[in-house]
Scaffold this motif. Structure first.
Motif, PDB file in Angstrom:
ATOM      1  N   SER A   1      41.107  67.224   5.117  1.00  0.00           N
ATOM      2  CA  SER A   1      41.754  67.908   6.235  1.00  0.00           C
ATOM      3  C   SER A   1      41.327  67.214   7.530  1.00  0.00           C
ATOM      4  O   SER A   1      40.385  66.414   7.542  1.00  0.00           O
ATOM      5  CB  SER A   1      41.309  69.371   6.270  1.00  0.00           C
ATOM      6  OG  SER A   1      39.907  69.444   6.469  1.00  0.00           O
ATOM      7  N   MET A   2      42.000  67.527   8.622  1.00  0.00           N
ATOM      8  CA  MET A   2      41.606  66.963   9.919  1.00  0.00           C
ATOM      9  C   MET A   2      40.160  67.369  10.232  1.00  0.00           C
ATOM     10  O   MET A   2      39.353  66.548  10.675  1.00  0.00           O
ATOM     11  CB  MET A   2      42.535  67.457  11.029  1.00  0.00           C
ATOM     12  CG  MET A   2      42.165  66.929  12.401  1.00  0.00           C
ATOM     13  SD  MET A   2      42.354  65.154  12.568  1.00  0.00           S
ATOM     14  CE  MET A   2      44.107  65.027  12.686  1.00  0.00           C
ATOM     15  N   SER A   3      39.824  68.620   9.976  1.00  0.00           N
ATOM     16  CA  SER A   3      38.441  69.072  10.195  1.00  0.00           C
ATOM     17  C   SER A   3      37.473  68.293   9.309  1.00  0.00           C
ATOM     18  O   SER A   3      36.384  67.910   9.742  1.00  0.00           O
ATOM     19  CB  SER A   3      38.307  70.567   9.901  1.00  0.00           C
ATOM     20  OG  SER A   3      39.106  71.312  10.784  1.00  0.00           O
ATOM     21  N   GLY A   4      37.864  68.069   8.067  1.00  0.00           N
ATOM     22  CA  GLY A   4      37.023  67.316   7.140  1.00  0.00           C
ATOM     23  C   GLY A   4      36.787  65.893   7.603  1.00  0.00           C
ATOM     24  O   GLY A   4      35.681  65.362   7.471  1.00  0.00           O
ATOM     25  N   LYS A   5      37.818  65.261   8.141  1.00  0.00           N
ATOM     26  CA  LYS A   5      37.681  63.885   8.621  1.00  0.00           C
ATOM     27  C   LYS A   5      36.675  63.783   9.763  1.00  0.00           C
ATOM     28  O   LYS A   5      35.977  62.779   9.899  1.00  0.00           O
ATOM     29  CB  LYS A   5      39.038  63.341   9.055  1.00  0.00           C
ATOM     30  CG  LYS A   5      39.969  63.093   7.883  1.00  0.00           C
ATOM     31  CD  LYS A   5      41.347  62.676   8.333  1.00  0.00           C
ATOM     32  CE  LYS A   5      42.258  62.499   7.119  1.00  0.00           C
ATOM     33  NZ  LYS A   5      43.644  62.226   7.529  1.00  0.00           N
ATOM     34  N   ILE A   6      36.597  64.826  10.576  1.00  0.00           N
ATOM     35  CA  ILE A   6      35.627  64.841  11.672  1.00  0.00           C
ATOM     36  C   ILE A   6      34.237  65.219  11.143  1.00  0.00           C
ATOM     37  O   ILE A   6      33.245  64.550  11.429  1.00  0.00           O
ATOM     38  CB  ILE A   6      36.086  65.816  12.777  1.00  0.00           C
ATOM     39  CG1 ILE A   6      37.402  65.319  13.394  1.00  0.00           C
ATOM     40  CG2 ILE A   6      35.002  65.988  13.839  1.00  0.00           C
ATOM     41  CD1 ILE A   6      38.101  66.326  14.277  1.00  0.00           C
TER      42      ILE A   6
END
Length: 182
Positions: free
Chosen positions: A148-153
């Motif tokens: 997810s976008m959160s996971g990528k960060i």
């Protein structure tokens, strides 16, 4: 493991909830954890999240002794990216102020946009040595081939990054695959 866990002390735990499926997954994850080891638990939710606190109170025996803390929501569905950045900065400032007062030993997050300012603020305080905590990110069960976008960060900021599908390990070697959690 932290010094507290090695000595058998309870970990002051901060759990970040997001609306909908993220909260459901977190409730399932928490149901498999021994609550005697993780106490007190503080639940952090977005100020516009009307369902997560209700869900915790319905599903968790420790809800009566838990704290609930709100932060500004980082992003609403269909919000423009420009406004998302501004709202995330607002949430980050709130989190930078709250993390030291909560003094968590463990921050447990699973991917709602609300978790990014929390993770950034905790990392900020950890960087300066003013907060000692572990950040554990559990990627959502529905993320099979990509993060997810959160996971990528959070992949770069978390101490432990957990995925629930083995194929994610090929692209994200820092991740730990532990099987299906939720």
């Amino acid at each position: 493991k932290s010094e507290k866990r090695r000595s058998g002390e309870k970990l002051n735990t901060l759990v970040v909830l997001g609306s909908g499926g993220h909260t459901s997954e977190m409730m399932t994850l928490l149901s498999h954890m021994d609550s005697k080891n993780y106490s007190p638990i503080t639940y952090m939710v977005a100020d516009t999240d009307r369902h997560s606190v209700t869900k915790v109170k319905l599903l968790r025996d420790d809800a009566k002794t838990s704290r609930f803390v709100t932060i500004p929501r980082s992003r609403e569905v269909h919000m423009s990216w420009g406004l998302t950045v501004l709202m995330t900065i607002k949430a980050l400032v709130a989190c930078i102020a709250k993390i030291p007062t909560l003094a968590p030993d463990l921050i447990l997050v699973n991917g709602p946009g609300t978790c990014i300012p929390v993770v950034l603020a905790a990392w900020f305080w950890k960087f300066f040595g003013l907060v000692q905590c572990r950040i554990v990110f559990v990627e959502s069960f529905c993320r099979v081939k990509s993060l997810s976008m959160s996971g990528k960060i959070a992949y770069f900021l978390s101490d432990t990054f957990i995925v629930q599908w083995p194929m994610l390990l090929e692209r994200y070697p820092k991740a730990k695959y532990v099987g299906k959690l939720c």
